[in-house]
Design an enzyme around this catalytic site. Structure first.
Site, PDB file in Angstrom:
ATOM      1  N   GLU A  44      -6.326  -1.207   3.387  1.00  0.00           N
ATOM      2  CA  GLU A  44      -5.808  -0.292   4.406  1.00  0.00           C
ATOM      3  C   GLU A  44      -6.874   0.733   4.707  1.00  0.00           C
ATOM      4  OE1 GLU A  44      -2.363   1.652   2.744  1.00  0.00           O
ATOM      5  OE2 GLU A  44      -3.360   1.975   0.815  1.00  0.00           O
TER       6      GLU A  44
ATOM      7  N   LYS B 148       3.095   7.289  -3.013  1.00  0.00           N
ATOM      8  CA  LYS B 148       2.347   8.280  -2.216  1.00  0.00           C
ATOM      9  C   LYS B 148       2.059   9.511  -3.074  1.00  0.00           C
ATOM     10  CE  LYS B 148       2.254  10.211   2.469  1.00  0.00           C
ATOM     11  NZ  LYS B 148       1.096   9.439   2.974  1.00  0.00           N
TER      12      LYS B 148
ATOM     13  N   TYR C 167       3.779  13.280  -2.293  1.00  0.00           N
ATOM     14  CA  TYR C 167       3.878  14.066  -1.064  1.00  0.00           C
ATOM     15  C   TYR C 167       4.364  13.205   0.088  1.00  0.00           C
ATOM     16  CZ  TYR C 167      -0.439  12.162   1.052  1.00  0.00           C
ATOM     17  OH  TYR C 167      -1.392  11.340   1.611  1.00  0.00           O
TER      18      TYR C 167
END
Length: 287
Positions: free
Chosen positions: A182, A150, A34
């Site tokens: 992250e 992703k 996505y």
């Protein structure tokens, strides 16, 4: 409540009428990728970068992407128009499609991918988190090893965010071997007491953020010293400033990590400067 128009496999339909097969591999196997493109003043931010990353993610999974950038731009713009979206995001989800049954093996090349897009209205420029900052809680990074792709497999980031909220924080930072990888849905940064801006280097461990790349260029234009390297939670807690970057939050100050205040516990000068500069730069380059 006004119903959104969404895009599903070539058609623009009311959201309540949007359907995909129960055998779609995105639903059964999280076999999909996505992208999220932000919208300001009815126009798209950093669209070419998001489409380049989409192509990279699909390629890494050997997934067909039979739409070029121009076709995808047309769909994005039409959804923005139909939903009168001035500020917010457009989500794009691409899956390997459905071969009519459940199977771990990739379906044949004649299987049509599933493409879905929808809009989401959200305050981006004048958001509370952007002006007041957020508190984060650390969580172990138990995601798979290819975080640079992703994918739609977002269960663990959702779990990490919920664990952070249970701890009284707004979001989470993920930690592996004592080092911050992250945020659950963003890239993590800190500004050392010596004035060095630090964010983790690109690798399979983190997502190559499109906003991250733009902020790096802005930092360079502002003559800030930048280091791309891993840093520990303790190092971040003793930093002068911390912040996160993402398409849906721009540059957002982090004012506490695991209840330890960062600096004086308020958004720092460099974080605010980078956020303002990012918004100006984004408005200059919208399409």
């Amino acid at each position: 409540m006004t119903q959104r128009t969404v895009y599903v496999n070539g058609d623009y339909v009311a959201e309540q009428d949007a359907k995909v097969s129960v055998f779609d591999r995105g639903f059964l196997l999280a076999d999909g990728v996505y992208e999220v493109s932000s919208v300001l003043d009815g126009k798209l931010i950093d669209f070419p970068g998001h489409m380049q990353r989409l192509k990279r993610s699909a390629g890494a999974l050997e997934m067909a992407l039979p739409w070029d950038e121009a076709a995808l731009l047309t769909i994005h713009r039409e959804l923005i128009r139909r939903n009168a979206l001035e500020e917010g995001m457009v989500y794009l989800q691409l899956t390997r499609g459905s071969a009519g049954d459940r199977d771990f093996d990739y379906p044949g090349a004649d299987t049509t991918p599933t493409l879905v897009l929808f809009t989401q209205a959200k305050a981006l420029v004048y958001s509370r988190s952007g002006s007041k900052g957020i508190r984060v809680a650390t969580q172990p990074d138990w995601r798979w090893a290819r975080r640079d792709i992703k994918t739609v497999q977002l269960l663990y980031p959702a779990m990490a965010k919920m664990a952070a909220k249970a701890a009284g924080a707004d979001d989470s930072w993920l930690v592996e071997s004592g080092l911050v990888t992250e945020g659950a849905s963003n890239n993590a940064w800190m500004l050392t007491q010596e004035g060095v801006l630090v964010t983790r280097e690109l690798s399979h461990s983190i997502l190559p953020g499109i906003t991250r790349a733009v902020v790096l260029k802005i930092a360079e234009s502002l003559s800030l010293r930048v280091e791309e390297r891993a840093f520990s939670v303790v190092e971040a807690q003793s930093a002068k400033e911390c912040f996160v970057t993402s398409a849906s939050s721009f540059v957002t100050p982090v004012i506490a990590i695991d209840d330890v205040k960062i600096g004086d516990g308020y958004p720092g000068e460099v974080s605010r400067q980078l956020r303002e500069a990012y918004i100006v730069e984004s408005r200059r380059r919208v399409i």
